[in-house]
Design a protein around this motif. Structure first.
Motif, short mmCIF file in Angstrom:
data_model
loop_
_atom_site.label_atom_id
_atom_site.label_comp_id
_atom_site.label_asym_id
_atom_site.label_seq_id
_atom_site.Cartn_x
_atom_site.Cartn_y
_atom_site.Cartn_z
N ASP A 146 -1.21 3.07 -0.10
CA ASP A 146 -2.48 2.35 -0.16
C ASP A 146 -3.06 2.37 -1.57
OD1 ASP A 146 -2.30 1.80 2.53
OD2 ASP A 146 -3.61 3.44 3.15
N MET A 147 -2.92 3.50 -2.26
CA MET A 147 -3.44 3.60 -3.63
C MET A 147 -2.68 2.66 -4.56
SD MET A 147 -4.06 7.73 -4.04
CE MET A 147 -4.96 7.61 -5.62
N VAL A 148 -1.37 2.56 -4.36
CA VAL A 148 -0.56 1.63 -5.17
C VAL A 148 -0.98 0.20 -4.89
CG1 VAL A 148 1.78 0.72 -5.52
CG2 VAL A 148 1.41 3.20 -5.36
N ALA A 149 -1.17 -0.12 -3.61
CA ALA A 149 -1.58 -1.47 -3.23
C ALA A 149 -2.94 -1.83 -3.82
CB ALA A 149 -1.63 -1.60 -1.71
N ASP A 150 -3.81 -0.83 -3.95
CA ASP A 150 -5.15 -1.05 -4.52
C ASP A 150 -5.17 -0.95 -6.03
OD1 ASP A 150 -6.15 -1.39 -1.98
OD2 ASP A 150 -6.81 0.69 -1.75
N ARG A 151 -3.97 -0.79 -6.62
CA ARG A 151 -3.83 -0.71 -8.09
C ARG A 151 -4.60 0.47 -8.67
NH1 ARG A 151 0.51 -2.86 -9.44
NH2 ARG A 151 -0.21 -2.86 -11.61
N ALA A 152 -4.52 1.61 -8.00
CA ALA A 152 -5.13 2.84 -8.55
C ALA A 152 -4.39 3.22 -9.82
CB ALA A 152 -5.05 3.96 -7.53
N SER A 153 -5.01 4.02 -10.65
CA SER A 153 -4.38 4.41 -11.91
C SER A 153 -3.25 5.42 -11.67
CB SER A 153 -5.41 5.04 -12.85
OG SER A 153 -5.83 6.31 -12.37
N GLU A 154 -2.33 5.46 -12.63
CA GLU A 154 -1.22 6.42 -12.55
C GLU A 154 -1.75 7.85 -12.45
OE1 GLU A 154 1.99 8.26 -15.68
OE2 GLU A 154 1.55 6.12 -15.82
N GLU A 155 -2.80 8.14 -13.23
CA GLU A 155 -3.37 9.49 -13.23
C GLU A 155 -3.96 9.85 -11.87
OE1 GLU A 155 -6.66 12.19 -15.68
OE2 GLU A 155 -6.41 10.06 -16.14
N ASP A 156 -4.71 8.90 -11.27
CA ASP A 156 -5.33 9.17 -9.97
C ASP A 156 -4.27 9.40 -8.89
OD1 ASP A 156 -7.86 9.00 -10.97
OD2 ASP A 156 -8.23 6.94 -10.32
N ILE A 157 -3.20 8.62 -8.93
CA ILE A 157 -2.13 8.78 -7.94
C ILE A 157 -1.43 10.11 -8.13
CG2 ILE A 157 0.08 7.88 -7.12
CD1 ILE A 157 -0.91 5.07 -7.90
N ARG A 158 -1.12 10.47 -9.39
CA ARG A 158 -0.46 11.75 -9.64
C ARG A 158 -1.35 12.91 -9.20
NH1 ARG A 158 -0.51 12.14 -14.88
NH2 ARG A 158 -2.27 13.57 -14.81
N ASP A 201 7.07 8.83 -14.13
CA ASP A 201 7.94 7.66 -14.27
C ASP A 201 8.07 6.92 -12.94
OD1 ASP A 201 8.35 8.28 -16.92
OD2 ASP A 201 10.32 9.22 -16.61
N GLU A 202 8.19 7.67 -11.85
CA GLU A 202 8.35 7.06 -10.54
C GLU A 202 7.06 6.34 -10.11
OE1 GLU A 202 10.07 5.63 -7.27
OE2 GLU A 202 11.11 6.78 -8.82
N ILE A 203 5.91 6.94 -10.42
CA ILE A 203 4.64 6.30 -10.08
C ILE A 203 4.49 4.99 -10.84
CG2 ILE A 203 2.12 6.51 -10.27
CD1 ILE A 203 2.47 9.52 -9.74
N ARG A 204 4.90 4.99 -12.11
CA ARG A 204 4.84 3.74 -12.89
C ARG A 204 5.74 2.67 -12.28
NH1 ARG A 204 4.08 7.25 -17.39
NH2 ARG A 204 6.31 7.54 -17.68
N MET A 206 6.53 2.42 -9.09
CA MET A 206 5.87 1.99 -7.86
C MET A 206 4.77 0.99 -8.17
SD MET A 206 5.67 5.75 -5.99
CE MET A 206 4.90 5.22 -4.47
N LEU A 207 4.01 1.27 -9.22
CA LEU A 207 2.94 0.34 -9.60
C LEU A 207 3.51 -0.97 -10.14
CD1 LEU A 207 0.51 2.85 -11.35
CD2 LEU A 207 0.03 1.57 -9.25
N GLY A 208 4.66 -0.90 -10.79
CA GLY A 208 5.28 -2.09 -11.38
C GLY A 208 5.87 -3.03 -10.34
N ARG A 209 6.12 -2.51 -9.16
CA ARG A 209 6.72 -3.35 -8.10
C ARG A 209 5.68 -4.20 -7.38
NH1 ARG A 209 9.16 1.76 -6.27
NH2 ARG A 209 11.12 2.10 -7.42
N ARG A 210 4.39 -3.87 -7.59
CA ARG A 210 3.34 -4.60 -6.90
C ARG A 210 3.06 -5.93 -7.57
NH1 ARG A 210 3.12 -3.19 -2.07
NH2 ARG A 210 1.14 -4.30 -1.99
#
Length: 210
Positions: A146-158, A201-204, A206-210
């Protein structure tokens, strides 16, 4: 005193350990068997090389000895240990005392849980195992999705992933983001790279796939 276990060097007749220093730095302390004065260097986070202190005699404590000490203490977790003595010599009092906050972090159940869960047989923290476990959690978490879908920041997700995993390891649901960050910083100081580089790197990705 917050430090790693003592290792014996082959470069010179001495023993060494990595110590938590104030200001967010990791230090290498070398203690020769033939002199009371230790050699001290900080670990340069940019170059990955030791920076001997200005009053360290490089004839007695060559850079090669600090490099060997860094290799031997790589990945070793910090713990709260007593003052250092070698062969009945006087205590090493060269390093500054840690703050109450730093002592609380290294004494915390969360830091202890990470050390217990991800330390290999050599006594080193396995950053590969740690990252794989945290990445697996991130990929399976609906909150992260859900955080990825909402375009949360890499820092917030980590921060969420780290906090949630620490809560899972210890059962402490009252852990704050600030406490989790201090644990990350403590782990970072015994690694030549960012402890969660692979997770970031993995979070980036995940965000790049959206």
């Amino acid at each position: 005193m917050i430090r790693t276990i003592i290792v014996e060097l082959s470069t010179i007749e001495a023993a060494a350990y990595r110590q938590k220093l104030r200001g967010g730095h990791s230090g290498i302390v070398i203690m020769r068997y033939d002199t009371d004065q230790p050699g001290i260097a900080t670990v340069n986070r940019k170059s990955g090389m030791p920076d001997p202190s200005h009053n360290t005699d490089l004839k007695l404590f060559p850079v090669e000895a600090f490099q060997e000490a860094m290799e031997l203490t790589y990945g070793m977790p910090y713990s709260r240990r007593g003052k250092v003595k070698l062969r009945g010599e006087k205590e090493d009092t060269s390093a500054p005392e840690e703050t109450a906050e730093e002592l609380a972090t290294v004494d915390s159940a969360e830091y202890e849980a990470i050390v217990k869960a991800y330390t290999n047989r050599k006594g080193e923290l396995s950053y590969d195992l740690l990252n794989k476990d945290f990445i697996q959690f991130a990929k399976s978490s609906k909150v992260v999705a859900d955080m990825v879908a909402d375009r949360a920041s890499e820092e917030d997700i980590r921060n969420h992933v780290v906090k949630a995993k620490l809560e899972s390891l210890t059962g402490n649901r009252e852990l704050t983001v600030a406490q989790a960050q201090r644990i990350i910083e403590m782990l970072d100081e015994v690694s030549p790279r960012h402890v969660f580089k692979e997770l970031n790197d993995e979070i980036r990705k995940m965000l790049g796939r959206r």
